[in-house]
Design an enzyme around this catalytic site. Structure first.
Site, PDB file in Angstrom:
ATOM      1  N   ARG A  90      -7.635  10.428  11.095  1.00 52.22           N
ATOM      2  CA  ARG A  90      -7.114   9.148  11.569  1.00 52.22           C
ATOM      3  C   ARG A  90      -5.900   9.311  12.480  1.00 52.22           C
ATOM      4  NH1 ARG A  90      -7.651   4.604   6.735  1.00 52.22           N
ATOM      5  NH2 ARG A  90      -9.876   4.948   6.319  1.00 52.22           N
ATOM      6  N   ASP A  94      -0.050   5.687   1.714  1.00 50.21           N
ATOM      7  CA  ASP A  94      -1.221   5.212   2.452  1.00 50.21           C
ATOM      8  C   ASP A  94      -1.125   5.693   3.898  1.00 50.21           C
ATOM      9  OD1 ASP A  94      -3.696   3.776   2.406  1.00 50.21           O
ATOM     10  OD2 ASP A  94      -2.729   2.150   3.476  1.00 50.21           O
ATOM     11  N   ASP A 134       0.802  -1.218   0.000  1.00 42.43           N
ATOM     12  CA  ASP A 134       0.000   0.000   0.000  1.00 42.43           C
ATOM     13  C   ASP A 134       0.840   1.275   0.000  1.00 42.43           C
ATOM     14  OD1 ASP A 134      -2.355  -1.454   0.036  1.00 42.43           O
ATOM     15  OD2 ASP A 134      -2.467  -1.467   2.228  1.00 42.43           O
ATOM     16  N   ASP A 191       0.179   1.736  10.300  1.00 46.87           N
ATOM     17  CA  ASP A 191      -1.027   0.916  10.281  1.00 46.87           C
ATOM     18  C   ASP A 191      -0.754  -0.377  11.032  1.00 46.87           C
ATOM     19  OD1 ASP A 191      -2.187   2.864   8.755  1.00 46.87           O
ATOM     20  OD2 ASP A 191      -2.592   1.587   7.023  1.00 46.87           O
TER      21      ASP A 191
END
Length: 438
Positions: free
Chosen positions: A316, A260, A236, A264
């Site tokens: 986020r 991205d 990603d 994560d």
């Protein structure tokens, strides 16, 4: 201080060769289990790794709070006695930064983590590996002296850098277990190519590096250990991707401008601490949880502490699913949409943070429930305790009010939000030079 005979016996036992051997055997067994995963199917890997990760899930996080509080108190007592007496109020930094001989005591860092990732030891029990070559010409047969050659080794390693360097990775940097990447003393950038993948491994520390401008790569063969390489599909373009991994500590890094996410964590990853980092110039900063339907992420426990969420961030910080998330003593100076979001009933415990809302009158809310009706999210346990809300910022709580509901989302004692500016003042890589305190 006087010790009882029983206390003396315990101390002698804990320092005995037998205990040392048992610790080594436990680590060896875990490492061998992780190695064997590489020769199984993806379904088998997910099931076996889920079982392995489960043992890192904390059943009673309030015990961790007590442990951290005692550690902070002990650090305070040492400062009062003049031992490393340059306390900052940041319990991680106060554990090691005041030592002018840090360069010869690098591994002390491994004893300084707090929160859910507090047991991540990285390469503490291994030798030093010095990266001398910034090149990454061959992802299958990396040259000795390169970062890729270092991180794929089976043995524990504490990886340092001979000099300043920019490392442009051709493919994902796939890390093996029990590794520390320690950028202190050099200006190290991983940039303008692939970035870091922490997949189906344990005990990783990443400290003191710049990660930025990461790009999607893949459809290529990439080595993950001296004995294994395999085909990788398109990645990603995350800065740091944590996938089915546990006991991970990401500390004092700078992350920005990736394709991205910046960090994560998905697929039943747990026992993670993300601390003292500087985040900037990015849209979707941090995703914690694979999807609303992936219920194995219910075991996820992540501490997000002492970070600075800075310029050019949109959303986020983090965006959570299913698990338990302790967001504590961070400084939020920029967001364009929202700071903290979630779906699939995560538990979010926000304590002692500083939230400064943007001037946009439609972006004052700290929280966002993603694609969920109010009738559903009203039962999710989200709370704000001791947060400083500035410039019209507001946090919409939900769910239970009792502290017991947040036990599994508690990992350390929060300091007053009035201290956040001081605690996070040195977020990002530190300017550490030989002979001086960091």
């Amino acid at each position: 201080m006087a010790f009882s005979l029983s206390s003396l016996f315990i101390l002698l036992f804990l320092s005995s060769p037998l205990v040392t051997a048992l610790h080594s055997l436990s680590r060896y067994t875990e490492t061998e289990k992780l190695r064997s995963l590489k020769n199984t199917t993806m379904a088998d890997i997910e099931n076996e790794k889920s079982d392995a990760v489960n043992k890192h899930v904390v059943a009673n996080p309030e015990e961790i709070v007590d442990m951290v509080q005692k550690s902070i108190e002990n650090s305070t007592h040492r400062r009062n006695l003049g031992y490393f007496s340059c306390g900052t109020g940041n319990p991680i930094d106060d554990c090691w930064r005041c030592d002018p001989n840090w360069i010869n005591n690098r591994k002390r860092l491994a004893d300084c983590s707090i929160g859910f990732g507090r047991n991540a030891i990285g390469g503490r029990d291994g030798r030093f590996y010095v990266v001398t070559d910034p090149g990454d010409d061959d992802a299958v047969n990396p040259r000795p002296g390169t970062l890729r050659h270092a991180v794929i080794q089976e043995e524990p390693l504490w990886i340092v850098f001979q000099r300043d360097m920019v490392i442009q990775l051709k493919q994902e940097l796939i890390m093996n277990s029990f590794k520390t990447i320690d950028g202190r003393g050099a200006n190290v950038h991983i940039a303008n190519g692939a970035c870091i993948t922490v997949q189906y491994v344990t005990n990783i520390i990443i400290h003191g590096i710049h990660v930025h401008d990461c790009k999607p790569t893949g459809n290529a063969m990439v080595r993950s250990s001296p004995s294994h390489f395999g085909w990788r599909t398109i990645a990603d373009g995350d800065g740091i991707s944590i996938f089915g991994a546990s006991q991970i500590w990401i500390d004092h890094n700078s992350l920005s401008s990736c394709a991205d996410g910046l960090v994560d964590a998905v697929m039943a990853s747990t026992a993670i601490t993300i601390s003292n980092n500087h985040f900037a110039h990015h849209n979707e900063v941090m995703l914690l949880g694979h999807s609303d339907s992936y219920e194995k992420d219910k075991q996820m426990q992540v501490t997000i502490a002492f970070n600075h969420f800075g310029e050019g961030l949109i959303q986020r910080m983090p965006r959570c699913r299913h698990g338990y998330f302790h967001v504590v003593n961070n400084d939020y100076t920029h967001w364009e949409m929202y700071a903290i979001g979630g779906s699939a009933s995560p538990t979010i415990n926000s304590q002692g943070n500083r939230y400064a809302a943007p001037t946009n009158p439609f972006a004052k809310e700290v929280t966002k429930r993603v694609d969920t009706a109010e009738g559903q999210w009203k039962g999710w346990n989200w709370r704000s305790e001791g947060d400083l809300l500035l410039n019209g910022a507001y946090f919409t709580p939900s769910g239970a009010e009792s502290s017991g509901s947040y036990a599994r989302a508690s990992s350390l004692g929060a300091k007053s939000s009035s201290m956040v500016g001081t605690i996070t003042a040195n977020a990002g890589p530190l300017s550490c030079r030989r002979g001086n305190k960091c």
